[in-house]
Design a protein around this motif. Structure first.
Motif, PDB file in Angstrom:
ATOM      1  N   PHE A 100      38.387  43.671  37.389  1.00  0.00           N
ATOM      2  CA  PHE A 100      39.345  44.737  37.650  1.00  0.00           C
ATOM      3  C   PHE A 100      40.316  44.912  36.484  1.00  0.00           C
ATOM      4  N   TYR A 101      40.568  46.161  36.150  1.00  0.00           N
ATOM      5  CA  TYR A 101      41.511  46.558  35.107  1.00  0.00           C
ATOM      6  C   TYR A 101      42.592  47.390  35.778  1.00  0.00           C
ATOM      7  N   PHE A 102      43.788  46.837  35.857  1.00  0.00           N
ATOM      8  CA  PHE A 102      44.871  47.488  36.590  1.00  0.00           C
ATOM      9  C   PHE A 102      45.715  48.316  35.625  1.00  0.00           C
ATOM     10  N   ILE A 103      45.703  49.629  35.813  1.00  0.00           N
ATOM     11  CA  ILE A 103      46.337  50.568  34.886  1.00  0.00           C
ATOM     12  C   ILE A 103      47.793  50.788  35.289  1.00  0.00           C
ATOM     13  N   ILE A 118      53.427  37.511  39.901  1.00  0.00           N
ATOM     14  CA  ILE A 118      52.881  38.028  38.643  1.00  0.00           C
ATOM     15  C   ILE A 118      52.089  36.967  37.870  1.00  0.00           C
ATOM     16  N   ASP A 119      52.533  35.726  37.881  1.00  0.00           N
ATOM     17  CA  ASP A 119      51.822  34.702  37.104  1.00  0.00           C
ATOM     18  C   ASP A 119      50.419  34.441  37.650  1.00  0.00           C
ATOM     19  N   GLU A 120      50.237  34.568  38.956  1.00  0.00           N
ATOM     20  CA  GLU A 120      48.909  34.432  39.547  1.00  0.00           C
ATOM     21  C   GLU A 120      48.103  35.721  39.351  1.00  0.00           C
ATOM     22  N   LEU A 121      48.773  36.865  39.493  1.00  0.00           N
ATOM     23  CA  LEU A 121      48.104  38.157  39.375  1.00  0.00           C
ATOM     24  C   LEU A 121      47.509  38.358  37.986  1.00  0.00           C
ATOM     25  N   ILE A 122      48.215  37.933  36.963  1.00  0.00           N
ATOM     26  CA  ILE A 122      47.770  38.116  35.583  1.00  0.00           C
ATOM     27  C   ILE A 122      46.456  37.375  35.319  1.00  0.00           C
ATOM     28  N   GLU A 123      46.147  36.375  36.149  1.00  0.00           N
ATOM     29  CA  GLU A 123      44.889  35.631  36.035  1.00  0.00           C
ATOM     30  C   GLU A 123      43.739  36.354  36.732  1.00  0.00           C
ATOM     31  N   LEU A 124      44.061  37.317  37.611  1.00  0.00           N
ATOM     32  CA  LEU A 124      43.048  37.981  38.425  1.00  0.00           C
ATOM     33  C   LEU A 124      42.604  39.337  37.889  1.00  0.00           C
ATOM     34  N   VAL A 125      43.480  39.991  37.113  1.00  0.00           N
ATOM     35  CA  VAL A 125      43.174  41.322  36.591  1.00  0.00           C
ATOM     36  C   VAL A 125      43.532  41.390  35.117  1.00  0.00           C
ATOM     37  N   THR A 126      42.977  42.381  34.458  1.00  0.00           N
ATOM     38  CA  THR A 126      43.421  42.729  33.114  1.00  0.00           C
ATOM     39  C   THR A 126      44.358  43.914  33.268  1.00  0.00           C
ATOM     40  N   PHE A 127      45.590  43.765  32.821  1.00  0.00           N
ATOM     41  CA  PHE A 127      46.524  44.884  32.868  1.00  0.00           C
ATOM     42  C   PHE A 127      46.254  45.802  31.687  1.00  0.00           C
ATOM     43  N   VAL A 128      46.222  47.089  31.975  1.00  0.00           N
ATOM     44  CA  VAL A 128      46.020  48.118  30.960  1.00  0.00           C
ATOM     45  C   VAL A 128      47.256  49.000  30.975  1.00  0.00           C
ATOM     46  N   GLY A 129      47.931  49.074  29.837  1.00  0.00           N
ATOM     47  CA  GLY A 129      49.147  49.875  29.750  1.00  0.00           C
ATOM     48  C   GLY A 129      48.920  51.188  29.036  1.00  0.00           C
ATOM     49  N   THR A 139      56.506  43.070  26.561  1.00  0.00           N
ATOM     50  CA  THR A 139      56.421  42.183  27.710  1.00  0.00           C
ATOM     51  C   THR A 139      55.883  40.837  27.253  1.00  0.00           C
ATOM     52  N   GLU A 140      56.185  39.817  28.008  1.00  0.00           N
ATOM     53  CA  GLU A 140      55.645  38.488  27.722  1.00  0.00           C
ATOM     54  C   GLU A 140      54.226  38.339  28.265  1.00  0.00           C
ATOM     55  N   TYR A 141      53.784  39.308  29.050  1.00  0.00           N
ATOM     56  CA  TYR A 141      52.461  39.251  29.664  1.00  0.00           C
ATOM     57  C   TYR A 141      51.431  39.982  28.802  1.00  0.00           C
ATOM     58  N   ASN A 142      50.178  39.573  28.951  1.00  0.00           N
ATOM     59  CA  ASN A 142      49.102  40.194  28.189  1.00  0.00           C
ATOM     60  C   ASN A 142      48.752  41.550  28.818  1.00  0.00           C
ATOM     61  N   VAL A 143      49.017  42.609  28.081  1.00  0.00           N
ATOM     62  CA  VAL A 143      48.708  43.964  28.534  1.00  0.00           C
ATOM     63  C   VAL A 143      47.901  44.645  27.434  1.00  0.00           C
ATOM     64  N   GLN A 144      46.729  45.114  27.784  1.00  0.00           N
ATOM     65  CA  GLN A 144      45.878  45.832  26.829  1.00  0.00           C
ATOM     66  C   GLN A 144      46.327  47.293  26.812  1.00  0.00           C
TER      67      GLN A 144
END
Length: 188
Positions: A100-103, A118-129, A139-144
């Motif tokens: 899943f890629y969460f836009i 958020i720390d668990e969620l970031i392991e389950l999806v790829t965030f797409v910004g 952000t400190e989180y990995n966002v493509q």
């Protein structure tokens, strides 16, 4: 299978939503984009939304000629706030072989540190910004990030235009506009 998820109230769905979905789908070579209307978004101040049935109907109309775009009503089927973490857990159980890629827009990138689990969620999806005028993408989180042509339209803008009898040409899908007029939504 790689699926993009675009969540929102979609009150109403507009051509900006479709543009974002199309650009992300192409850029990341996704199989589909699932539009996921939410019941009660935890980050919104107001709870004054058009009822779920109308929002779902408008979204279905907006996507009807787009075979790679689907409506995913999972959050409308649940009661209470729509926390993305809880939704993704359910989707992973139902679709274990899907990535899943969460836009999200830049406004939500700034908000990520306050997302539930958020720390668990970031392991389950790829965030797409995607970029949005007036917002930072730091952000400190990995966002493509995906570059999407700027189309500065929002559901709030559209509700106000409809209420004030201003044009919405080229901002809304025609069938959504007809639906709004037919059901006298937003003061039309």
């Amino acid at each position: 299978m790689r699926i993009g998820i675009l969540g929102g109230t979609f009150d109403p769905p507009h051509n900006g939503h479709l543009l974002i979905a199309s650009e992300v789908c192409a850029a990341l070579e996704l199989s589909e984009i699932w539009f996921m209307p939410n019941q009660i978004p935890p980050h919104k101040q107001t709870k004054d939304f058009t009822n779920s049935e109308h929002r779902l109907n408008m979204l279905t109309l907006a996507l009807k000629d787009k075979p790679n775009f689907k409506v995913q009503p999972i959050e409308l089927d649940r009661k209470g706030p729509s926390y993305t973490y809880d939704t993704i857990i359910l989707l992973k159980e139902q679709f274990p072989n899907v990535s899943f890629y969460f836009i999200i827009g830049a406004d939500m990138i700034e908000y990520l540190p306050r997302w539930y689990n958020i720390d668990e969620l970031i392991e389950l999806v790829t965030f797409v910004g995607v970029r949005r005028p007036g917002f930072q993408e730091k952000t400190e989180y990995n966002v493509q990030m995906v570059d999407v042509p700027q189309f500065d339209v929002s559901s709030t803008l559209l509700r106000n235009r409809i209420k004030n009898k201003q044009t919405t040409d080229y901002l809304l899908p025609k069938d959504v506009k007809k639906y709004i007029e037919e059901y006298h939504l937003y003061g039309s």
